[in-house]
Write a protein that holds these residues in place. Structure first.
Motif, PDB file in Angstrom:
ATOM      1  N   TYR A   1       0.836  -1.209   0.000  1.00  0.00           N
ATOM      2  CA  TYR A   1       0.000   0.000   0.000  1.00  0.00           C
ATOM      3  C   TYR A   1       0.869   1.256   0.000  1.00  0.00           C
ATOM      4  O   TYR A   1       0.615   2.200  -0.756  1.00  0.00           O
TER       5      TYR A   1
ATOM      6  N   GLY B   1      -3.988   2.282   2.699  1.00  0.00           N
ATOM      7  CA  GLY B   1      -4.984   1.581   1.909  1.00  0.00           C
ATOM      8  C   GLY B   1      -4.889   1.960   0.447  1.00  0.00           C
ATOM      9  O   GLY B   1      -3.864   2.476  -0.012  1.00  0.00           O
ATOM     10  N   CYS B   2      -5.977   1.700  -0.266  1.00  0.00           N
ATOM     11  CA  CYS B   2      -6.018   2.018  -1.690  1.00  0.00           C
ATOM     12  C   CYS B   2      -7.372   2.605  -2.033  1.00  0.00           C
ATOM     13  O   CYS B   2      -8.364   2.352  -1.361  1.00  0.00           O
TER      14      CYS B   2
ATOM     15  N   ASP C   1      -8.876   2.150  -5.025  1.00  0.00           N
ATOM     16  CA  ASP C   1      -9.583   1.279  -5.967  1.00  0.00           C
ATOM     17  C   ASP C   1      -9.041  -0.138  -5.780  1.00  0.00           C
ATOM     18  O   ASP C   1      -7.949  -0.450  -6.250  1.00  0.00           O
ATOM     19  N   SER C   2      -9.787  -0.977  -5.106  1.00  0.00           N
ATOM     20  CA  SER C   2      -9.301  -2.309  -4.760  1.00  0.00           C
ATOM     21  C   SER C   2      -9.058  -3.179  -5.989  1.00  0.00           C
ATOM     22  O   SER C   2      -8.155  -4.027  -5.988  1.00  0.00           O
ATOM     23  N   GLU C   3      -9.855  -2.997  -7.039  1.00  0.00           N
ATOM     24  CA  GLU C   3      -9.657  -3.786  -8.267  1.00  0.00           C
ATOM     25  C   GLU C   3      -8.330  -3.397  -8.924  1.00  0.00           C
ATOM     26  O   GLU C   3      -7.562  -4.268  -9.353  1.00  0.00           O
TER      27      GLU C   3
ATOM     28  N   PHE D   1      -5.793  -2.028  -7.434  1.00  0.00           N
ATOM     29  CA  PHE D   1      -4.738  -2.453  -6.527  1.00  0.00           C
ATOM     30  C   PHE D   1      -4.423  -3.937  -6.722  1.00  0.00           C
ATOM     31  O   PHE D   1      -3.259  -4.344  -6.768  1.00  0.00           O
TER      32      PHE D   1
ATOM     33  N   TYR E   1      -3.956 -11.207  -3.894  1.00  0.00           N
ATOM     34  CA  TYR E   1      -4.989 -10.415  -3.228  1.00  0.00           C
ATOM     35  C   TYR E   1      -6.290 -10.517  -4.013  1.00  0.00           C
ATOM     36  O   TYR E   1      -6.325 -10.221  -5.210  1.00  0.00           O
TER      37      TYR E   1
ATOM     38  N   PRO F   1      -9.970  -9.096  -4.406  1.00  0.00           N
ATOM     39  CA  PRO F   1     -10.839  -8.002  -3.980  1.00  0.00           C
ATOM     40  C   PRO F   1     -12.163  -8.501  -3.403  1.00  0.00           C
ATOM     41  O   PRO F   1     -12.680  -9.538  -3.818  1.00  0.00           O
ATOM     42  N   SER F   2     -12.685  -7.751  -2.479  1.00  0.00           N
ATOM     43  CA  SER F   2     -13.969  -8.061  -1.871  1.00  0.00           C
ATOM     44  C   SER F   2     -15.105  -7.903  -2.877  1.00  0.00           C
ATOM     45  O   SER F   2     -15.008  -7.138  -3.841  1.00  0.00           O
TER      46      SER F   2
ATOM     47  N   THR G   1     -16.640  -4.161  -3.636  1.00  0.00           N
ATOM     48  CA  THR G   1     -15.870  -3.080  -4.259  1.00  0.00           C
ATOM     49  C   THR G   1     -16.696  -2.162  -5.163  1.00  0.00           C
ATOM     50  O   THR G   1     -16.282  -1.038  -5.411  1.00  0.00           O
TER      51      THR G   1
ATOM     52  N   HIS H   1     -10.204   0.304   0.268  1.00  0.00           N
ATOM     53  CA  HIS H   1     -10.113  -0.447   1.525  1.00  0.00           C
ATOM     54  C   HIS H   1      -8.885   0.010   2.295  1.00  0.00           C
ATOM     55  O   HIS H   1      -8.030   0.715   1.743  1.00  0.00           O
TER      56      HIS H   1
END
Length: 198
Positions: free
Chosen positions: A48, A71-72, A74-76, A78, A116, A118-119, A122, A128
């Protein structure tokens, strides 16, 4: 004790690794659980700070760095960066352990090889975060201040929502996130996922 929150600097990276380990057992010291002290930080802290330093903030006192939030946005995106740039060198450095290896080190190495994921949250909560404070910085309102700095940065960036995961055993963190306005959105055997609309 005087605390200061400031933007991350590259010289802080080793401190992020250290704090990640010292809070890595559901908020307690995990250093006795790992032979390689860097494994947790390789996945939960360092990427991160390297990828999005503008979303990394450290808490300091007279003794040095004692907490962080990172954190980031944009989880996708990232996840794609992790897969393309961050994880391949780590996979070379840490070969997959034998199936019978049930150590904490082996579990983290398997996670590095899995990558990783992603949830499912997102779409509405693309960002996140992870937040960790050493015991000497806890219980004094510093976690809330760190979180507010991070959330305000996300608002400046126009991010619509943020999510996070927390283990079932980390009851103090669960209570903290709920006080911050996070809502529990998903429950898993390992813990919970919380979200906050920005």
């Amino acid at each position: 004790m005087a605390f200061t929150i400031r933007p991350y600097a590259p010289a802080d990276l080793l401190e992020l690794y250290r704090i990640c380990l010292l809070t890595g057992d559901s908020g307690a010291d995990a250093s006795h659980l790992y032979k390689d002290p860097d494994l947790l930080g390789h996945f939960y802290a360092a990427p991160y700070a390297v990828h999005e330093p503008d979303l990394t903030f450290v808490l300091t006192d007279q003794a040095g760095v004692c907490g962080y939030v990172l954190g980031c946005r944009d989880s996708e995106a990232f996840a794609a960066w992790m897969e393309a740039e961050w994880l391949p060198p780590l996979r070379q450095r840490y070969p997959l352990p034998p199936e019978g290896d049930t150590s904490k080190d082996a579990a983290m190495i398997r996670l590095i090889h899995k990558g990783y994921m992603p949830s499912s949250l997102t779409r509405e909560y693309p960002a996140h975060l992870h937040i960790d404070l050493l015991p000497r910085a806890q219980g004094q309102g510093q976690g809330r201040k760190l979180m507010e700095v991070f959330l305000n940065r996300l608002r400046e960036l126009g991010v619509p929502g943020v999510h996070l995961g927390v283990g079932r055993r980390n009851v103090g963190a669960v209570a903290f996130y709920e006080r911050m306005g996070f809502v529990c959105l998903q429950t898993f055997p390992w813990g919970y996922e919380y979200g906050l609309k920005l």
